[in-house]
Design an enzyme around this catalytic site. Structure first.
Site, PDB file in Angstrom:
ATOM      1  N   LYS A   1       1.762   2.193  -5.140  1.00  0.00           N
ATOM      2  CA  LYS A   1       2.297   1.670  -6.414  1.00  0.00           C
ATOM      3  C   LYS A   1       1.365   1.992  -7.583  1.00  0.00           C
ATOM      4  O   LYS A   1       1.818   2.418  -8.652  1.00  0.00           O
ATOM      5  CB  LYS A   1       2.477   0.141  -6.308  1.00  0.00           C
ATOM      6  CG  LYS A   1       3.481  -0.267  -5.242  1.00  0.00           C
ATOM      7  CD  LYS A   1       3.519  -1.768  -5.046  1.00  0.00           C
ATOM      8  CE  LYS A   1       2.312  -2.360  -4.385  1.00  0.00           C
ATOM      9  NZ  LYS A   1       2.098  -1.990  -2.985  1.00  0.00           N
TER      10      LYS A   1
ATOM     11  N   ASP B   1       0.809  -1.224   0.000  1.00  0.00           N
ATOM     12  CA  ASP B   1       0.000   0.000   0.000  1.00  0.00           C
ATOM     13  C   ASP B   1       0.842   1.275   0.000  1.00  0.00           C
ATOM     14  O   ASP B   1       0.425   2.309   0.525  1.00  0.00           O
ATOM     15  CB  ASP B   1      -0.967   0.021   1.211  1.00  0.00           C
ATOM     16  CG  ASP B   1      -1.884  -1.181   1.215  1.00  0.00           C
ATOM     17  OD1 ASP B   1      -2.243  -1.644   0.123  1.00  0.00           O
ATOM     18  OD2 ASP B   1      -2.226  -1.653   2.311  1.00  0.00           O
TER      19      ASP B   1
ATOM     20  N   GLN C   1       1.935  -5.944  -3.310  1.00  0.00           N
ATOM     21  CA  GLN C   1       2.386  -6.075  -1.921  1.00  0.00           C
ATOM     22  C   GLN C   1       3.689  -5.268  -1.726  1.00  0.00           C
ATOM     23  O   GLN C   1       3.882  -4.280  -2.401  1.00  0.00           O
ATOM     24  CB  GLN C   1       2.562  -7.552  -1.510  1.00  0.00           C
ATOM     25  CG  GLN C   1       1.250  -8.312  -1.401  1.00  0.00           C
ATOM     26  CD  GLN C   1       0.671  -8.758  -2.741  1.00  0.00           C
ATOM     27  OE1 GLN C   1       1.336  -9.399  -3.524  1.00  0.00           O
ATOM     28  NE2 GLN C   1      -0.578  -8.449  -2.998  1.00  0.00           N
TER      29      GLN C   1
ATOM     30  N   GLY D   1      -4.645  -4.111  -3.840  1.00  0.00           N
ATOM     31  CA  GLY D   1      -5.634  -3.063  -4.094  1.00  0.00           C
ATOM     32  C   GLY D   1      -4.838  -1.830  -4.461  1.00  0.00           C
ATOM     33  O   GLY D   1      -4.199  -1.230  -3.606  1.00  0.00           O
ATOM     34  N   HIS D   2      -4.784  -1.511  -5.747  1.00  0.00           N
ATOM     35  CA  HIS D   2      -3.966  -0.391  -6.229  1.00  0.00           C
ATOM     36  C   HIS D   2      -4.888   0.756  -6.616  1.00  0.00           C
ATOM     37  O   HIS D   2      -5.703   0.629  -7.530  1.00  0.00           O
ATOM     38  CB  HIS D   2      -3.093  -0.837  -7.404  1.00  0.00           C
ATOM     39  CG  HIS D   2      -2.075  -1.869  -7.017  1.00  0.00           C
ATOM     40  ND1 HIS D   2      -1.210  -2.458  -7.897  1.00  0.00           N
ATOM     41  CD2 HIS D   2      -1.784  -2.410  -5.807  1.00  0.00           C
ATOM     42  CE1 HIS D   2      -0.428  -3.317  -7.250  1.00  0.00           C
ATOM     43  NE2 HIS D   2      -0.765  -3.310  -5.982  1.00  0.00           N
TER      44      HIS D   2
END
Ligand code: GDP
Ligand code: IMO
Ligand code: MG
Length: 423
Positions: free
Chosen positions: A16, A13, A221, A40-41
């Site tokens: 990225k 988080d 990640q 979750g980007h």
């Protein structure tokens, strides 16, 4: 040509998705190399917010080709929901999103196994995202997995055989579950997936390089969640480090160019596991509130703390980072003093390297740095940076030994400042 790699240096988080989107115009292709819908980007532009889980973050800039590599694990049901939402908002994916035939499929029973294993661990649970990541990679390594390419050949038999094995395990764990809805959505996902181009992505990528195309590899990640180098066993199940781009895309080590390492100006972690600089006080809550530190996949509150330079140096070493990117500096805009952990105190001994065992005995040793106490969110160039902020950047660069090339001062695509330091 070589590929550039962009990856997280902390516990995920770091931002990225935002930076991949910002850098995409410089590249012809963006490729994800590991992880799955545990990621979750988040991207923000033109007043819209998007959260991507399996689809690479290069999907919004022009008509660039995006590749889901062999190192990724894919859940067809979640992929369908993600892709359909993007298509509904006017983004055409079918021609330019390519999926590796060698990517492994997350089965409905993998998700149930993930929950069952976590429940069985009780207080020792990893705090996974519950997306079936661990069980899917376990099947890959134990040679029991089902791959995207299998959809084209003897699929039913392969699926049923894997499912039957999982059901036997679940029975032995005495875990109660209902597969009906999950399985139906998953089978619909399989049908939907067939509309996409399944590729031999290792050939595609190497051919693109021969043709002189530029490729950005997007990690998921962070290094501290890497299966080998992270805070084991509180990690994910893939190699999140730079080497993961080699195995997750079929890129030879000598084809790696720049390695962009991303970190937040502080630290967060979601799920269980050690976190030496974690704050349990008002300051921690303040960082959480100001940084909106809630998981983009699970909505879980992220644990917050000061920046950990011992862990960052370790990550930089493992990844061979050539350029640093600092995110969320605006979150610290109001702080009078900012702390940075420069060493650990372990049983009375001060160490400046990341040890084998990080447990509650590891105490951070801090340096206090004056804050800049300026709203930086509207700044456009480094010429506007306050003196104290420049001093903070210099301090970090000196400690870390790598230049900070990009500074992010807000979630929007526009709130990104490139630094034009000499090469
Ligand atoms: P990723 O998984 O590494 O892509 O990061 P996430 O999207 O899970 O989490 C990063 C969060 O911070 C998202 O909500 C972003 O919109 C937000 N974000 C990214 N960069 C910045 C920044 O510079 N400042 C602030 N305030 N938020 C940011
Ligand atoms: P992005 O790509 C933050 C964490 C989980 C848990 C551990 C194992 O958005 O940075 P898993 O479901 O992978 O088996 O969970 O890893 N985790 C993440 N934390 N960001 C992520 O992805 C994460 N993906 C997994 O919270 O502690
Ligand atoms: Mg995330």
């Amino acid at each position: 040509m070589k590929v550039d790699v962009l990856l997280g240096l902390q516990w995920g988080d770091e931002g990225k998705g935002k930076v991949v989107d910002v850098l995409t115009p410089k590249y012809d292709v963006v490729a994800r190399f590991q992880g799955g819908p545990n990621a979750g980007h988040t991207l923000e532009f033109e007043g819209q917010k998007y959260v991507l889980r399996s689809i690479p973050s290069g999907i919004f800039q022009g008509d660039k080709v995006n590749i889901i590599g062999n190192g990724v694990v894919l859940d067809p049901a979640l992929f369908k929901a993600e892709a359909e939402a993007l298509e509904a908002s006017g983004h055409n994916l079918k021609d330019r999103l390519h999926i590796s035939k060698k990517a492994h499929l997350i089965l409905p029973t993998h998700r149930i196994l993930d929950q069952a294993y976590e429940a069985a661990k009780g207080d020792a649970k990893v705090g996974t995202t519950g997306k079936g990541i661990g069980p899917t990679y376990t099947d890959k390594v134990s040679r029991n997995g089902v791959r995207v390419g299998d959809i084209l050949c003897d699929f039913k038999q392969k699926y049923e055989s894997a499912k039957a094995k999982h059901e036997r395990t679940l029975e032995s764990l005495n875990y109660k579950y209902d597969l009906t809805e999950l399985e139906q959505a998953w089978l619909e996902g399989i049908e939907y997936l067939k509309q996409f181009k399944f590729v031999d992505s290792e050939h595609e990528i190497n051919n693109l390089l021969i043709q002189g195309k530029s490729i950005l590899c997007e990690g998921a990640q962070g290094t501290m969640l890497d299966i080998d180098f992270g805070s084991y066993p509180f990690v994910t199940s893939s190699n999140t480090v730079c080497a993961g781009a080699c195995t997750g895309l079929g890129v030879a080590p000598n084809k790696i160019g720049e390695v962009y390492g991303i970190f937040k100006a502080y630290c967060t972690r979601v799920g269980s596991g050690p976190f030496p600089t974690e704050l349990f006080d008002k300051t921690g809550d303040e960082i959480c509130t100001l940084g909106h530190e809630f998981g983009s996949v699970t909505g879980r509150k992220r644990r917050c703390g000061w920046i950990d330079l011992v862990a960052l140096k370790y990550s930089i070493m493992i990844n061979g980072v050539t350029k640093l990117i600092m995110m969320k500096s605006d979150v610290l805009d109001g702080f009078e003093t900012i702390r940075a952990c420069v060493a650990y105190n372990v049983n009375g001994e001060e160490i400046d390297y990341f040890p084998y065992d990080i447990n509650e005995k590891v105490e951070p040793v801090y340096v206090d740095i004056p804050g800049w106490q300026t709203d930086m969110t509207k700044m456009q160039s480094e010429d506007e940076f306050p003196e104290e902020f420049n001093a903070y950047l210099s301090f970090l660069e000196e400690q870390l030994g790598v230049e900070i090339k990009i500074v992010s001062v807000g979630p929007d695509r526009e709130q990104t400042i490139e630094r034009y330091t000499e090469e």
